[in-house]
Design a protein around this motif. Structure first.
Motif, PDB file in Angstrom:
ATOM      1  N   LEU A  41     -49.396  18.080 -48.763  1.00 38.51           N
ATOM      2  CA  LEU A  41     -48.771  19.193 -48.207  1.00 38.51           C
ATOM      3  C   LEU A  41     -48.234  18.815 -46.705  1.00 38.51           C
ATOM      4  CD1 LEU A  41     -47.402  21.892 -48.186  1.00 38.51           C
ATOM      5  CD2 LEU A  41     -49.786  22.853 -47.538  1.00 38.51           C
ATOM      6  N   ALA A  42     -49.171  18.336 -45.864  1.00 38.94           N
ATOM      7  CA  ALA A  42     -48.810  18.243 -44.468  1.00 38.94           C
ATOM      8  C   ALA A  42     -47.873  17.114 -44.417  1.00 38.94           C
ATOM      9  CB  ALA A  42     -50.097  17.455 -43.925  1.00 38.94           C
ATOM     10  N   LEU A  43     -48.077  16.156 -45.298  1.00 38.67           N
ATOM     11  CA  LEU A  43     -47.025  14.947 -45.373  1.00 38.67           C
ATOM     12  C   LEU A  43     -45.371  15.429 -45.643  1.00 38.67           C
ATOM     13  CD1 LEU A  43     -49.108  11.966 -46.753  1.00 38.67           C
ATOM     14  CD2 LEU A  43     -48.366  12.191 -44.252  1.00 38.67           C
ATOM     15  N   GLY A  44     -45.738  16.258 -46.714  1.00 35.93           N
ATOM     16  CA  GLY A  44     -44.222  16.802 -47.238  1.00 35.93           C
ATOM     17  C   GLY A  44     -43.755  17.610 -46.110  1.00 35.93           C
ATOM     18  N   GLU A  45     -44.404  18.368 -45.390  1.00 36.79           N
ATOM     19  CA  GLU A  45     -44.058  19.277 -44.226  1.00 36.79           C
ATOM     20  C   GLU A  45     -43.430  18.332 -43.174  1.00 36.79           C
ATOM     21  OE1 GLU A  45     -46.458  23.299 -45.204  1.00 36.79           O
ATOM     22  OE2 GLU A  45     -47.364  22.105 -43.707  1.00 36.79           O
ATOM     23  N   ALA A  46     -44.019  17.285 -42.951  1.00 36.89           N
ATOM     24  CA  ALA A  46     -43.583  16.672 -41.806  1.00 36.89           C
ATOM     25  C   ALA A  46     -42.350  15.707 -42.260  1.00 36.89           C
ATOM     26  CB  ALA A  46     -44.626  15.302 -41.667  1.00 36.89           C
ATOM     27  N   ALA A  47     -42.199  15.461 -43.502  1.00 31.86           N
ATOM     28  CA  ALA A  47     -40.845  14.666 -44.037  1.00 31.86           C
ATOM     29  C   ALA A  47     -39.794  16.062 -43.782  1.00 31.86           C
ATOM     30  CB  ALA A  47     -41.075  14.317 -45.447  1.00 31.86           C
ATOM     31  N   ALA A  48     -39.971  17.147 -44.310  1.00 34.68           N
ATOM     32  CA  ALA A  48     -39.031  18.488 -43.998  1.00 34.68           C
ATOM     33  C   ALA A  48     -38.728  18.559 -42.713  1.00 34.68           C
ATOM     34  CB  ALA A  48     -39.740  19.485 -44.623  1.00 34.68           C
ATOM     35  N   LEU A  49     -39.564  18.303 -41.824  1.00 32.45           N
ATOM     36  CA  LEU A  49     -39.551  18.597 -40.394  1.00 32.45           C
ATOM     37  C   LEU A  49     -38.399  17.481 -39.622  1.00 32.45           C
ATOM     38  CD1 LEU A  49     -39.831  19.787 -37.464  1.00 32.45           C
ATOM     39  CD2 LEU A  49     -41.804  18.651 -37.211  1.00 32.45           C
ATOM     40  N   GLU A  50     -38.709  16.238 -40.134  1.00 35.10           N
ATOM     41  CA  GLU A  50     -37.752  14.872 -39.789  1.00 35.10           C
ATOM     42  C   GLU A  50     -36.353  15.336 -40.356  1.00 35.10           C
ATOM     43  OE1 GLU A  50     -41.137  11.906 -38.976  1.00 35.10           O
ATOM     44  OE2 GLU A  50     -40.769  12.200 -40.942  1.00 35.10           O
ATOM     45  N   SER A  51     -36.457  15.818 -41.692  1.00 35.10           N
ATOM     46  CA  SER A  51     -35.097  15.882 -41.997  1.00 35.10           C
ATOM     47  C   SER A  51     -34.241  16.974 -41.661  1.00 35.10           C
ATOM     48  CB  SER A  51     -35.252  16.500 -43.779  1.00 35.10           C
ATOM     49  OG  SER A  51     -35.620  17.940 -43.833  1.00 35.10           O
ATOM     50  N   LEU A  52     -34.919  17.803 -40.570  1.00 33.64           N
ATOM     51  CA  LEU A  52     -34.021  18.690 -39.908  1.00 33.64           C
ATOM     52  C   LEU A  52     -33.746  18.258 -38.436  1.00 33.64           C
ATOM     53  CD1 LEU A  52     -35.555  21.985 -41.073  1.00 33.64           C
ATOM     54  CD2 LEU A  52     -33.464  21.103 -41.829  1.00 33.64           C
ATOM     55  N   GLY A  53     -34.111  16.927 -38.220  1.00 30.77           N
ATOM     56  CA  GLY A  53     -33.740  16.408 -36.690  1.00 30.77           C
ATOM     57  C   GLY A  53     -35.027  16.446 -35.883  1.00 30.77           C
ATOM     58  N   GLY A  54     -36.299  17.056 -36.616  1.00 35.62           N
ATOM     59  CA  GLY A  54     -37.234  16.995 -35.630  1.00 35.62           C
ATOM     60  C   GLY A  54     -38.050  15.329 -35.406  1.00 35.62           C
ATOM     61  N   THR A  55     -38.733  15.161 -34.273  1.00 39.14           N
ATOM     62  CA  THR A  55     -39.284  13.867 -34.354  1.00 39.14           C
ATOM     63  C   THR A  55     -40.638  13.796 -34.289  1.00 39.14           C
ATOM     64  OG1 THR A  55     -37.192  13.062 -33.141  1.00 39.14           O
ATOM     65  CG2 THR A  55     -39.336  11.647 -32.752  1.00 39.14           C
ATOM     66  N   ILE A  56     -41.409  12.861 -34.766  1.00 39.64           N
ATOM     67  CA  ILE A  56     -43.053  13.086 -34.772  1.00 39.64           C
ATOM     68  C   ILE A  56     -43.420  11.754 -34.216  1.00 39.64           C
ATOM     69  CG2 ILE A  56     -45.252  13.273 -36.110  1.00 39.64           C
ATOM     70  CD1 ILE A  56     -43.664  14.940 -38.054  1.00 39.64           C
ATOM     71  N   TYR A  57     -44.063  11.600 -33.208  1.00 43.09           N
ATOM     72  CA  TYR A  57     -44.714  10.417 -32.644  1.00 43.09           C
ATOM     73  C   TYR A  57     -46.292  10.426 -33.306  1.00 43.09           C
ATOM     74  CZ  TYR A  57     -40.428   9.822 -29.695  1.00 43.09           C
ATOM     75  OH  TYR A  57     -39.261   9.826 -29.532  1.00 43.09           O
TER      76      TYR A  57
END
Length: 427
Positions: free
Chosen positions: A188-204
């Motif tokens: 669930l967390a990995l899917g939400e991270a991918a969703a955030l990145e699909s909207l332009g968010g950046t995760i380091y």
């Protein structure tokens, strides 16, 4: 720079393959910098990105490394202390707002899974299992309380009813929450991270925050870079350390332990939990269990105050599992892991602002899967200028643990022992 990998849990072993994200190695600017890529940070970031905010998330290890990727995977409504505790703590208006939000987190999870096509083995239905008549009376009161806030998804189970959903002789009855459920928490967390990145968010990843420079435009520093933002959201929970001393003073990391068996054959799995519901009991120090998608029994329980890692997790949890399901005596344990959650003295979440531009939510007290998703929405609302629901949570009173940092863990353990003894004698 050290590279922190996932602990050796069943969830890490069965997670959706995901490339590692690079650490922060430069200076960047954004609208919102979020510290922590667990559920609170990811939920906040996703709601903000959907509203057009630029979002940067700093994660000390990997997405979902902490409690978000190690928990029991149960979708449980309300809070660690129920709405009646909230009613005694805040004004009637704030209590009404917080009570009305008690069932929103589960809906947010399902909406996220549906909208972003997140494969996390979502199943519906959660059971509260009672050991005695006193606990059944508590469940009856809980149903009335939740009904008062418009929630009508609860079904009381008598002795026959509980045995139809849990193949154990330990329980005298229970309550089925049709709006509860369970998931693979790390996926669930990995899917939400991918969703955030699909909207332009950046995760380091591998980018622990080491200092927050508090100013009109706060700056979060890591070992090799920094993020300047209009707002900072602190979402580190039990893994925040002393980054924000005023938050550490009123909370305490605690550990919980989980095991997963080898895969069970279909007939045995179906006999244990015929409807594939998740279950938690009604004790103060509760046990919880469910089946994974590949038919393992995942069983957790116990609390280690102060977040020390036990040397033999299986020795703590397996006897609990066999007490519930003696029919599993010949089944092997294949995974055993521990993880930390953040406890508050009230067992209610701590929400607030530091100055005008640093926001935080922490202290789910072992009940965070649904609350963290709600928290993300409420924080995002506040950053957009709609702070009524955020402020209702912020009005909850919080106190330091007795004994300070040195004695808080042993004193809390003594208090838990008292309640555990009460559970055992049914008082």
């Amino acid at each position: 720079m050290p590279n922190t990998s996932y602990p050796a849990s069943y969830y890490a072993a069965s997670a959706t393959p995901t490339p590692e994200r690079p650490p922060l190695a430069s200076s960047v600017e954004t609208d919102v910098c979020i510290i922590g890529a667990g559920y609170t940070g990811l939920s906040t970031g996703l709601f903000l990105a959907e509203q057009g905010f630029r979002v940067v998330v700093l994660e000390a290890a990997r997405v979902g490394f902490g409690a978000s990727g190690r928990n029991g995977g149960q979708i449980v409504n309300s809070y660690s202390r129920d709405i009646d505790s909230v009613e005694r703590s805040v004004s009637a208006n704030d209590a009404q707002l917080i009570g009305a939000m008690a069932f929103e987190g589960a809906r947010i999870i399902r909406e996220r899974v549906s909208r972003y096509h997140i494969d996390c083995d979502l199943k519906d239905g959660g059971v509260f299992a009672a050991f005695n008549d006193k606990q059944m009376r508590h469940l009856e009161a809980q149903r009335s309380l939740w009904n008062r806030y418009g929630y009508d998804q609860l079904e009381l189970l008598d002795a026959t009813g509980i045995r139809n959903v849990v193949a154990s002789e330990r329980y005298t009855g229970g309550m089925l929450d049709h709006g509860g459920g369970h998931i693979h928490p790390l996926n669930l967390a990995l899917g939400e991270a991918a969703a955030l990145e699909s909207l332009g968010g950046t995760i380091y990843e591998q980018s622990p925050a080491i200092r927050i420079e508090r100013s009109a435009t706060p700056c979060v520093h890591t070992a090799a870079g920094r993020v300047t933002a209009k707002f900072v959201v602190v979402a580190g929970n039990a893994y925040l350390g002393d980054l924000v001393p005023e938050l550490a003073a009123k909370s305490m990391p605690c550990g919980t332990q989980v095991i997963a068996t080898e895969p069970l054959d279909d007939a045995l799995a179906a006999s244990l939990l015929p409807q594939d519901y998740c279950v938690e009991d009604c004790n103060y120090l509760l046990d919880y269990f469910r089946l994974s998608a590949d038919k393992r029994l995942i069983y957790g329980g116990g609390v280690v105050y102060g977040a020390r890692d036990p040397s033999d997790i299986e020795a703590i949890i397996r006897p609990k599992m066999l007490k519930t399901f003696p029919q599993l005596a010949a089944v092997k344990t294949e995974f055993a892991w521990t993880g930390n959650f953040l406890l508050t003295l009230s067992r209610l979440p701590q929400v607030g602002r530091i100055g005008d531009n640093i926001y935080y939510s922490q202290g789910c007290s072992g009940h965070g899967v649904t609350y963290t998703h709600l928290a993300g929405k409420v924080i995002a609302e506040a950053l957009r200028g709609q702070a009524e629901r955020f402020d209702a949570f912020a009005h909850l009173p919080h106190y330091p643990f007795p004994g300070g940092q040195r004695f808080s863990a042993p004193l809390s353990a003594l208090g838990a022992l008292y309640y555990s003894l009460r559970d055992k004698i049914g008082f």
